[in-house]
Scaffold this motif. Structure first.
Motif, PDB file in Angstrom:
ATOM      1  N   VAL A 321       0.881  -1.011   0.125  1.00 16.76           N
ATOM      2  CA  VAL A 321      -0.103   0.076   0.114  1.00 16.76           C
ATOM      3  C   VAL A 321       0.885   1.237  -0.044  1.00 16.76           C
ATOM      4  O   VAL A 321       1.776   1.402   0.641  1.00 16.76           O
ATOM      5  N   ARG A 322       0.578   2.132  -0.829  1.00 13.23           N
ATOM      6  CA  ARG A 322       1.527   3.394  -1.102  1.00 13.23           C
ATOM      7  C   ARG A 322       1.156   4.475   0.105  1.00 13.23           C
ATOM      8  O   ARG A 322       2.148   5.329   0.335  1.00 13.23           O
ATOM      9  N   ASP A 323      -0.084   4.455   0.360  1.00 11.16           N
ATOM     10  CA  ASP A 323      -0.370   5.886   0.937  1.00 11.16           C
ATOM     11  C   ASP A 323      -0.738   5.691   2.619  1.00 11.16           C
ATOM     12  O   ASP A 323      -1.175   6.564   3.147  1.00 11.16           O
ATOM     13  N   ASN A 324      -0.235   4.343   3.124  1.00  9.90           N
ATOM     14  CA  ASN A 324      -0.390   4.320   4.396  1.00  9.90           C
ATOM     15  C   ASN A 324       0.686   4.716   5.534  1.00  9.90           C
ATOM     16  O   ASN A 324       0.556   4.186   6.677  1.00  9.90           O
ATOM     17  N   LEU A 325       1.787   5.018   5.160  1.00  4.89           N
ATOM     18  CA  LEU A 325       2.701   5.599   6.020  1.00  4.89           C
ATOM     19  C   LEU A 325       3.569   4.400   6.369  1.00  4.89           C
ATOM     20  O   LEU A 325       4.164   4.716   7.330  1.00  4.89           O
ATOM     21  N   LYS A 326       3.428   3.009   5.674  1.00  9.16           N
ATOM     22  CA  LYS A 326       3.998   2.039   6.335  1.00  9.16           C
ATOM     23  C   LYS A 326       5.512   2.066   5.689  1.00  9.16           C
ATOM     24  O   LYS A 326       5.892   2.792   4.876  1.00  9.16           O
ATOM     25  N   GLY A 327       6.149   0.773   6.010  1.00  2.00           N
ATOM     26  CA  GLY A 327       7.479   0.647   5.243  1.00  2.00           C
ATOM     27  C   GLY A 327       7.561   0.712   3.872  1.00  2.00           C
ATOM     28  O   GLY A 327       8.708   1.234   3.446  1.00  2.00           O
ATOM     29  N   ALA A 328       6.844  -0.063   3.320  1.00  2.00           N
ATOM     30  CA  ALA A 328       7.277  -0.146   1.863  1.00  2.00           C
ATOM     31  C   ALA A 328       6.136   0.520   0.868  1.00  2.00           C
ATOM     32  O   ALA A 328       5.192   0.982   1.496  1.00  2.00           O
ATOM     33  N   MET A 329       6.672   0.455  -0.287  1.00  3.21           N
ATOM     34  CA  MET A 329       5.600   1.335  -1.315  1.00  3.21           C
ATOM     35  C   MET A 329       5.388   0.387  -2.620  1.00  3.21           C
ATOM     36  O   MET A 329       6.561   0.376  -3.285  1.00  3.21           O
ATOM     37  N   GLY A 330       4.338   0.039  -3.104  1.00  5.08           N
ATOM     38  CA  GLY A 330       4.303  -0.886  -4.301  1.00  5.08           C
ATOM     39  C   GLY A 330       4.144   0.311  -5.417  1.00  5.08           C
ATOM     40  O   GLY A 330       4.251   1.448  -5.240  1.00  5.08           O
ATOM     41  N   VAL A 331       3.649  -0.111  -6.574  1.00  6.77           N
ATOM     42  CA  VAL A 331       3.469   0.519  -7.781  1.00  6.77           C
ATOM     43  C   VAL A 331       2.271   1.309  -7.835  1.00  6.77           C
ATOM     44  O   VAL A 331       2.246   2.501  -8.116  1.00  6.77           O
ATOM     45  N   SER A 332       1.240   0.506  -7.434  1.00  2.10           N
ATOM     46  CA  SER A 332      -0.057   1.077  -7.621  1.00  2.10           C
ATOM     47  C   SER A 332      -1.058   0.759  -6.534  1.00  2.10           C
ATOM     48  O   SER A 332      -1.016  -0.729  -6.100  1.00  2.10           O
ATOM     49  N   ASP A 333      -1.798   1.404  -6.022  1.00  3.17           N
ATOM     50  CA  ASP A 333      -2.961   1.049  -5.045  1.00  3.17           C
ATOM     51  C   ASP A 333      -4.198   0.544  -5.966  1.00  3.17           C
ATOM     52  O   ASP A 333      -5.144   0.173  -5.141  1.00  3.17           O
ATOM     53  N   ASN A 334      -4.150   0.554  -7.014  1.00  2.67           N
ATOM     54  CA  ASN A 334      -5.146  -0.059  -8.101  1.00  2.67           C
ATOM     55  C   ASN A 334      -5.008  -1.543  -8.392  1.00  2.67           C
ATOM     56  O   ASN A 334      -5.966  -2.177  -8.938  1.00  2.67           O
ATOM     57  N   ILE A 335      -3.943  -2.071  -7.569  1.00  2.00           N
ATOM     58  CA  ILE A 335      -3.575  -3.384  -8.113  1.00  2.00           C
ATOM     59  C   ILE A 335      -3.946  -4.303  -6.748  1.00  2.00           C
ATOM     60  O   ILE A 335      -3.974  -4.133  -5.748  1.00  2.00           O
ATOM     61  N   LYS A 336      -4.822  -5.432  -7.069  1.00  2.00           N
ATOM     62  CA  LYS A 336      -5.161  -6.462  -6.385  1.00  2.00           C
ATOM     63  C   LYS A 336      -4.296  -7.603  -6.669  1.00  2.00           C
ATOM     64  O   LYS A 336      -4.219  -8.226  -7.631  1.00  2.00           O
ATOM     65  N   ILE A 337      -3.704  -8.391  -5.806  1.00  2.00           N
ATOM     66  CA  ILE A 337      -2.702  -9.304  -5.946  1.00  2.00           C
ATOM     67  C   ILE A 337      -3.722 -10.800  -5.802  1.00  2.00           C
ATOM     68  O   ILE A 337      -4.394 -10.993  -4.765  1.00  2.00           O
ATOM     69  N   MET A 338      -3.339 -11.685  -6.649  1.00  2.00           N
ATOM     70  CA  MET A 338      -4.274 -12.859  -6.693  1.00  2.00           C
ATOM     71  C   MET A 338      -2.924 -14.161  -6.559  1.00  2.00           C
ATOM     72  O   MET A 338      -2.210 -14.608  -7.243  1.00  2.00           O
ATOM     73  N   PRO A 339      -2.792 -14.531  -5.316  1.00  2.00           N
ATOM     74  CA  PRO A 339      -1.619 -15.419  -4.908  1.00  2.00           C
ATOM     75  C   PRO A 339      -2.221 -16.940  -5.457  1.00  2.00           C
ATOM     76  O   PRO A 339      -3.115 -17.160  -4.990  1.00  2.00           O
ATOM     77  N   ILE A 340      -1.195 -17.510  -6.115  1.00  2.00           N
ATOM     78  CA  ILE A 340      -1.249 -18.668  -6.760  1.00  2.00           C
ATOM     79  C   ILE A 340       0.106 -19.409  -6.457  1.00  2.00           C
ATOM     80  O   ILE A 340       1.101 -19.143  -7.040  1.00  2.00           O
ATOM     81  N   VAL A 341       0.038 -20.430  -5.482  1.00  2.00           N
ATOM     82  CA  VAL A 341       1.117 -21.325  -5.083  1.00  2.00           C
ATOM     83  C   VAL A 341       1.767 -22.362  -5.871  1.00  2.00           C
ATOM     84  O   VAL A 341       0.592 -23.396  -6.072  1.00  2.00           O
ATOM     85  N   ILE A 342       2.837 -22.096  -6.160  1.00  2.00           N
ATOM     86  CA  ILE A 342       3.219 -23.665  -6.884  1.00  2.00           C
ATOM     87  C   ILE A 342       4.762 -23.798  -6.637  1.00  2.00           C
ATOM     88  O   ILE A 342       5.334 -24.670  -6.933  1.00  2.00           O
ATOM     89  N   SER A 343       5.510 -22.797  -6.088  1.00  2.00           N
ATOM     90  CA  SER A 343       6.864 -22.759  -5.651  1.00  2.00           C
ATOM     91  C   SER A 343       7.053 -23.235  -4.156  1.00  2.00           C
ATOM     92  O   SER A 343       6.582 -22.703  -3.243  1.00  2.00           O
ATOM     93  N   GLY A 344       8.197 -24.349  -4.433  1.00  2.00           N
ATOM     94  CA  GLY A 344       8.756 -24.599  -2.801  1.00  2.00           C
ATOM     95  C   GLY A 344      10.061 -24.490  -2.899  1.00  2.00           C
ATOM     96  O   GLY A 344      10.618 -23.718  -3.768  1.00  2.00           O
ATOM     97  N   PHE A 345      10.884 -24.885  -2.176  1.00  2.00           N
ATOM     98  CA  PHE A 345      12.270 -25.195  -2.225  1.00  2.00           C
ATOM     99  C   PHE A 345      12.485 -26.559  -3.261  1.00  2.00           C
ATOM    100  O   PHE A 345      12.458 -27.513  -2.827  1.00  2.00           O
TER     101      PHE A 345
END
Length: 560
Positions: A321-345
């Motif tokens: 989140v870009r505007d919450n004054l937290k530590g990191a800042m993404g590219v856009s707040d209009n993005i929704k992340i869809m997590p799809i897990v296929i990776s392990g070690f």
């Protein structure tokens, strides 16, 4: 990395657009050009908080993606639409304070009712899907390398034979088998050495902990107290050595948890990743040889995120989140992340990769980020079919080029997944991304793979400040995973404001709006002056991603 000079000759190409669709109608589009980069005005010692990769080469003399400039000069008072970015990766910490507002929610599914409400083939997939998930809710963390799987599949047919004994139609498989055996042997040698080192460090840490326990109950070490203790016990062995080593551990952030985790990963590399008798698919309940068998996995996309941390850092680079004054800042707040897990070690299964791409497309993702790859592939055709499916449905795929400092044009360095069938590209919506640094005198990330034939574009990937799933905090990461994530973020940003663009047009824009640097760079950290190469020769475009010019080109294309 070395400090970069205060001035540098830097030329930027003029773009002439003459491709299909709207690109045919696009008049010559000129990117701002300069003959000299001004003296640096901004220090970047504090790279984390300054987000160097969001800076602009002209205003800040820092080779970032001009994201701050895009927001201040181009997107001011404009509203964009929501864009879904599928992150095909490890688990994602969907509850991280700087990401939870950016997680995709499947409105067509009712949570935890055990019914596939939206009839998409996946039960209770509220936030995405875990293709490594067990029926009971757990998930595989350690899986075979692909070359381990290849040896298991072909050893009975090929073991002990030479090329003269192989039928012509089996020759390619035989050569892959021999290559896999060579890689397996090299990796096993490394694995055993690594395990011995990590086990030795773990056992030594236990002895050191016991010796220092009287001075530091509960292992609450303090550098000042350690230093004072070192002076008291100077020359008294072994305690003086334990104190000095503890100071070194603390200085470099080597905790007991880190040492234990390293030992576990070393053990599992031998016990699972390289174990020819181990089959991770038995735990999942999947027939890995049948692409039509899709009834496996679960809906837990945040399984053990403390260990499986890569997906969270990738998602954070894209959409913290870009505007919450937290530590990191993404590219856009209009993005929704869809997590799809296929990776392990270990290495991803081609089947999981193919089905994950199809899941993303079918459930509304416009951009697919794949920050992973491998040097062997058992079922590349399945993945190619999924790429074609994404292209047909107007979805763009962004893939990391890998971190082995290899020239991917060379056959033995070929890196999967790739949209290449041996003769030509099979998709016009697939991008492979290399990693660049903040150092203008050494612009290539020393670890990044490169290729004039297979890498489309570079993007910043060194010292990227993002999310840490191990403690809900933040960390700095480097590599082509981060470069791909930034590219996915910019792709979504452009689509957010110009949703009528096709995926192929968006790919064209991302590549051709990049900034070209007429500079020499090292191929690796050990290069001497005679090994320096033109940065523009390391990818098809020779460019670095630029959000500001991508938006300007999209605006121009949108007008035609």
């Amino acid at each position: 990395m070395s400090k970069f000079p205060t001035t540098l000759i830097c030329s930027l190409f003029v773009l002439f657009c003459s491709c299909i669709d709207k690109k045919e109608k696009l008049s010559p589009f000129t990117i701002e050009s300069v003959s000299m980069v001004k003296e640096r005005q901004l220090p970047i010692e504090n790279k984390d908080n300054d987000f160097w990769y969001h800076k602009d080469i002209f205003q800040d003399t820092i080779p970032g993606i001009s994201l701050e400039k895009a927001y201040s000069e181009f997107l001011k008072n404009k509203a964009g639409k929501e864009v879904i970015v599928a992150v095909i990766d490890m688990s994602v910490d969907i509850d991280h304070i700087d990401l939870k507002e950016s997680i995709w929610y499947n409105d067509d599914e009712i949570a935890d009712n055990g019914i596939d409400d939206d009839d998409n083939g996946y039960v209770d997939d509220i936030n995405g899907w875990n293709f490594l998930g067990y029926k009971d809710g757990g998930a595989s963390e350690f899986v075979n390398y692909e070359y381990t799987r290849i040896i298991k599949k072909y050893s009975e047919r090929f073991d002990g034979k030479n090329e003269n004994e192989i039928e012509r139609e089996d020759l390619d498989q035989f050569k892959t088998y021999l290559k896999a055996k060579q890689k397996y042997s090299e990796r096993m040698e490394y694995a055993k050495s690594s395990y011995d080192n990590d086990l030795g460090t773990y056992e030594y840490a236990l002895v050191m902990k016991e010796a220092l326990e009287p001075f530091f109950p509960n292992s609450e070490y303090d550098l000042n107290k350690l230093d004072s203790l070192g002076k008291v016990f100077k020359g008294q062995e072994p305690i003086s050595t334990y104190i000095a080593d503890r100071i070194t551990f603390d200085t470099y952030g080597i905790t007991e948890d880190y040492i234990l985790e390293s030992k576990i990963k070393s053990e599992e590399r031998i016990n699972k990743l390289l174990n020819l008798e181990y089959n991770d698919r038995e735990l999942i309940g999947d027939d890995e040889s049948d692409i039509d068998d899709t009834d496996y996995g679960n809906n837990v996309v945040n399984s053990n995120v403390k260990r499986m941390d890569h997906g969270t850092s990738t998602a954070g680079t894209i959409a913290a989140v870009r505007d919450n004054l937290k530590g990191a800042m993404g590219v856009s707040d209009n993005i929704k992340i869809m997590p799809i897990v296929i990776s392990g070690f270990g290495d991803e299964h081609d089947k999981d990769m193919a089905l994950a791409i199809r899941y993303a497309v079918d459930n509304g993702a416009s951009v697919i980020n794949i920050s992973s790859g491998k040097y062997f592939s058992l079922h590349e055709g399945w993945v190619h079919d999924a790429m074609r499916y994404a292209e047909k449905n107007n979805v763009i795929i962004v893939n990391a080029a890998g971190n082995s400092n290899n020239k991917l044009d060379i056959d033995e360095n070929y890196f999967y997944p790739n949209d290449y069938d041996g003769k030509k590209e099979i998709s016009n919506t697939f991008l492979k991304i290399g990693s660049s640094s903040f150092d203008l005198s050494d612009l290539k990330d020393p670890d990044s793979n490169y290729s004039k034939e297979h890498v489309d574009l570079f993007a910043p990937g060194v010292d990227i400040y993002t999310l840490d799933s191990s403690d809900g905090g933040y960390k700095t990461v480097s590599g082509t995973s981060s470069a791909a994530a930034l590219t996915s973020g910019v792709a979504a940003l452009v689509w957010s404001y110009y949703p009528n663009l096709t995926a192929s047009e968006l790919k064209y824009i991302l590549i051709n709006s990049g900034v070209s640097f007429n500079v020499m760079t090292n191929l690796n950290e050990d290069s001497d002056e005679n090994e320096r190469v033109p940065f523009k020769d390391l990818s098809k475009s020779g460019k670095i991603l630029n959000a500001y010019y991508a938006l300007k080109m999209a605006e121009k294309m949108n007008q035609n």
